[in-house]
Design an enzyme around this catalytic site. Structure first.
Site, PDB file in Angstrom:
ATOM      1  N   CYS A  30       3.441 -32.948  19.790  1.00  0.00           N
ATOM      2  CA  CYS A  30       3.173 -32.161  20.988  1.00  0.00           C
ATOM      3  C   CYS A  30       1.868 -31.383  20.836  1.00  0.00           C
ATOM      4  CB  CYS A  30       4.319 -31.183  21.244  1.00  0.00           C
ATOM      5  SG  CYS A  30       3.986 -30.042  22.599  1.00  0.00           S
ATOM      6  N   LYS A  57      17.613 -32.714  22.448  1.00  0.00           N
ATOM      7  CA  LYS A  57      17.439 -31.298  22.104  1.00  0.00           C
ATOM      8  C   LYS A  57      18.776 -30.678  21.688  1.00  0.00           C
ATOM      9  CE  LYS A  57      13.860 -31.056  25.606  1.00  0.00           C
ATOM     10  NZ  LYS A  57      13.550 -30.621  26.973  1.00  0.00           N
ATOM     11  N   VAL A  70       8.889 -27.019  23.755  1.00  0.00           N
ATOM     12  CA  VAL A  70       8.164 -26.533  22.591  1.00  0.00           C
ATOM     13  C   VAL A  70       6.718 -26.280  23.026  1.00  0.00           C
ATOM     14  CG1 VAL A  70       9.586 -27.652  20.837  1.00  0.00           C
ATOM     15  CG2 VAL A  70       7.675 -28.924  21.838  1.00  0.00           C
ATOM     16  N   GLU A  86       5.387 -20.782  25.557  1.00  0.00           N
ATOM     17  CA  GLU A  86       4.085 -21.047  26.180  1.00  0.00           C
ATOM     18  C   GLU A  86       2.971 -20.844  25.148  1.00  0.00           C
ATOM     19  OE1 GLU A  86       3.814 -22.530  28.940  1.00  0.00           O
ATOM     20  OE2 GLU A  86       5.843 -22.236  29.696  1.00  0.00           O
TER      21      GLU A  86
END
Length: 248
Positions: A30, A57, A70, A86
């Protein structure tokens, strides 16, 4: 610091030492998680890492990230052990709360302008996302991606400094880097062996080479070939997050 991987839905919380260290919830592929990893590395902040499988998850994770996204961090040393989500919010908090070289500009106007510039990466991300992760991206995806990157070539040229942060690496550099780490994977996933044009993006590519040598970047980086392998699993709708931990 520990490094835990979580897989099945409903799996128990990992056993993390009650030592007051920050807890960093991430997914290795990510780019938003990598933003936080870069700040943690740049500021040399001790922490525990927990990898979240986004396709399954664990139920307990919503206690830290209500939307199940995430990155997230938990601050066990503070009353109530609060959690933050965030990437840009987390990055700003870490920069303000931990010692070391500041990453955000001190000047409020420059700080605001830098945040705007970071947000201007969004069109490039939106355009290239289906190229990364789908078998049949829109025909104009690369065109739109390159058009959006022109903004950054123009800005690094206008600033006239090695980094967007000036003479030293700063928050813009770290916040946009994760996508520049992934762009070279396209030479392995596309038939055309795509690369950014060296004339059109002369200064931006020089910036990329420079940032690639940064210690925090090297500490969090994955080889483009590993990114490419993960992208192929996404093409098949069978994302394999463990590829990040396998040898090439």
């Amino acid at each position: 610091p520990t490094d835990k991987s979580i897989n099945p839905t409903g799996s128990p919380k990992p056993e993390i030492p009650e030592d007051g260290l920050l807890r960093y919830y991430s997914m290795r592929f990510c780019p938003y998680s990598q933003r936080v990893g870069l700040v943690l590395a740049a500021k040399k902040i001790p922490h525990h890492t927990v990898h979240i499988d986004l396709s399954e998850k664990p139920e307990w994770y919503i206690d830290y990230s209500p939307l199940g996204k995430v990155p997230a961090i938990q601050l066990p040393q503070l009353p109530g052990q609060p959690a933050l989500v965030e990437s840009l919010v987390i990055a700003e908090y870490l920069d303000e709360q931990y010692p070391g070289e500041p990453l955000f500009p001190k000047d409020p106007l420059q700080k605001a302008l830098d945040r705007i510039l970071i947000e201007r990466l969004a069109p490039a991300v939106s355009a290239i996302y289906p190229v990364f992760f789908t078998k049949d991206p829109p025909r104009d995806a690369i065109f739109n991606f390159e058009k959006a990157l022109d903004v950054f070539e123009e800005e690094i040229t206008k600033r006239g400094t090695p980094y967007f942060g000036g003479e030293k690496i700063g928050i813009v550099d770290y916040m946009i880097w994760p996508w520049f780490e992934r762009f070279p994977a396209l030479q392995y996933t596309l038939d055309t062996k795509y690369q950014l044009d060296k004339t059109r993006y002369k200064n931006l590519l020089q910036w990329r080479e420079l940032v690639a040598q940064d210690e925090a970047v090297k500490a969090t980086a994955l080889d483009p070939r590993i990114h490419a392998k993960f992208m192929r699993t996404r093409h098949e709708a069978k994302p394999d997050y463990d590829i990040a931990f396998e040898p090439l």
